[in-house]
Design an enzyme around this catalytic site. Structure first.
Site, PDB file in Angstrom:
ATOM      1  N   LYS A  94      25.545  46.087  13.498  1.00  0.00           N
ATOM      2  CA  LYS A  94      25.334  47.323  14.433  1.00  0.00           C
ATOM      3  C   LYS A  94      26.761  47.659  14.847  1.00  0.00           C
ATOM      4  O   LYS A  94      27.234  46.532  15.109  1.00  0.00           O
ATOM      5  CB  LYS A  94      24.454  47.480  15.413  1.00  0.00           C
ATOM      6  CG  LYS A  94      24.488  46.323  16.760  1.00  0.00           C
ATOM      7  CD  LYS A  94      23.459  47.127  17.507  1.00  0.00           C
ATOM      8  CE  LYS A  94      23.533  46.542  18.272  1.00  0.00           C
ATOM      9  NZ  LYS A  94      22.196  47.172  19.757  1.00  0.00           N
ATOM     10  N   ILE A 105      31.469  45.749  16.292  1.00  0.00           N
ATOM     11  CA  ILE A 105      30.205  45.552  15.495  1.00  0.00           C
ATOM     12  C   ILE A 105      29.707  44.273  16.175  1.00  0.00           C
ATOM     13  O   ILE A 105      30.487  43.233  15.963  1.00  0.00           O
ATOM     14  CB  ILE A 105      31.199  45.286  14.054  1.00  0.00           C
ATOM     15  CG1 ILE A 105      30.088  45.070  12.702  1.00  0.00           C
ATOM     16  CG2 ILE A 105      31.912  44.296  13.624  1.00  0.00           C
ATOM     17  CD1 ILE A 105      29.727  45.030  11.432  1.00  0.00           C
ATOM     18  N   CYS A 106      28.543  44.326  16.141  1.00  0.00           N
ATOM     19  CA  CYS A 106      28.115  43.013  16.972  1.00  0.00           C
ATOM     20  C   CYS A 106      26.492  42.547  16.344  1.00  0.00           C
ATOM     21  O   CYS A 106      26.768  43.701  15.024  1.00  0.00           O
ATOM     22  CB  CYS A 106      27.925  43.224  18.402  1.00  0.00           C
ATOM     23  SG  CYS A 106      27.186  44.297  18.348  1.00  0.00           S
ATOM     24  N   LYS A 107      25.919  41.707  16.095  1.00  0.00           N
ATOM     25  CA  LYS A 107      25.024  41.471  15.549  1.00  0.00           C
ATOM     26  C   LYS A 107      23.665  42.713  16.375  1.00  0.00           C
ATOM     27  O   LYS A 107      23.479  43.393  17.494  1.00  0.00           O
ATOM     28  CB  LYS A 107      24.240  40.128  15.991  1.00  0.00           C
ATOM     29  CG  LYS A 107      25.272  38.816  15.461  1.00  0.00           C
ATOM     30  CD  LYS A 107      24.268  37.491  16.043  1.00  0.00           C
ATOM     31  CE  LYS A 107      24.887  36.285  15.329  1.00  0.00           C
ATOM     32  NZ  LYS A 107      24.718  35.614  15.978  1.00  0.00           N
TER      33      LYS A 107
END
Length: 248
Positions: A94, A105-107
């Site tokens: 996300k 942007i990361c998990k």
């Protein structure tokens, strides 16, 4: 490939077309009290002004021409040098924008995120998605974590069926019991069909020597059914299992 400790768009001394994306997912830090709101989503395209696809910069509201950049995930604003997404984040990820305007942007399940920008280095908490109290619920409805993309979706465990993730569209079994039960059923049917095939072949061997074509047709049908049952056995045996995250 961009390192995970770099922002989605690098500093202004890089070339304008270096719209690589990265970010950093942090789950083992303590936040500084700052809580980020909803995840950032790509803005709608606008073709009305110039006839070319344009998006509005999420930071300075300048219109960005994305002609020739449709395959990228993010674009860089020429005015403020910040990134704006033009595609949805990859599966299981996300977009999150730091208060310093750095797009990360990361998990999708991360609860904290650290800004890699040297002038910021802020560690902030991510607010959980809002819960709509008016959302109707059904008995057995629960949250499920997809085994393929790690996204969370809703599934009714009372329906005796496989779950299809709305994000990656892949099928999985919710809990190990369903896949195990189906594997045992098709394995039992496969063994029974194998016995039937052996009995039919043994009892009709004399007809094959006489050259009856119908016997060969029966063999083909039986072995096709056996192959299908074995395929379904392997399919359910190797199926990924999505875990129940909790009731709705």
């Amino acid at each position: 490939m961009a390192e995970e400790t770099t922002p989605l768009v690098r500093s202004s001394q890089n070339a304008d077309n270096s719209d690589s994306y990265g970010g950093r997912s942090v789950t083992d830090y303590f936040g500084d009290g700052t809580v980020l709101g909803a995840d950032e989503v790509p803005p709608p395209y606008d073709h009305s002004t110039t006839g070319r696809p344009m998006v509005t910069c999420r930071v300075c509201q300048t219109m960005i021409d994305i002609s020739g950049k449709m395959e990228q995930h993010v674009v860089k604003c020429a005015k403020c040098s910040e990134a704006t997404p033009i595609k949805n984040a990859p599966a299981g990820k996300k977009y999150v924008r730091c208060p310093c305007n750095c797009l990360l942007i990361c998990k999708s399940r991360s609860q904290r995120v650290a800004c890699p920008r040297s002038s910021c280095k802020r560690i902030v908490n991510l607010s959980p998605p809002p819960v709509n109290p008016n959302t109707p619920t059904a008995p057995g409805m629960c949250r499920v974590t997809c085994a393929h993309c790690s996204m969370i979706f809703l599934f009714n465990t009372l329906t005796n069926a496989l779950a299809r993730c709305p994000n990656c569209r892949k099928v999985s079994s919710v809990g190990r019991e369903y896949a195990r039960c189906k594997t045992l059923i098709f394995l039992t049917l496969s063994v029974l069909m194998l016995i039937i095939c052996a009995v039919v072949v043994f009892t009709t061997m004399s007809y094959t020597n006489a050259g009856h074509p119908a016997v060969y047709l029966i063999y083909i049908v039986l072995f096709l059914v056996l192959a299908f049952l074995l395929y379904r056995t392997i399919y359910y045996c190797s199926m990924k299992v999505s875990l129940i995250d909790g009731p709705l």
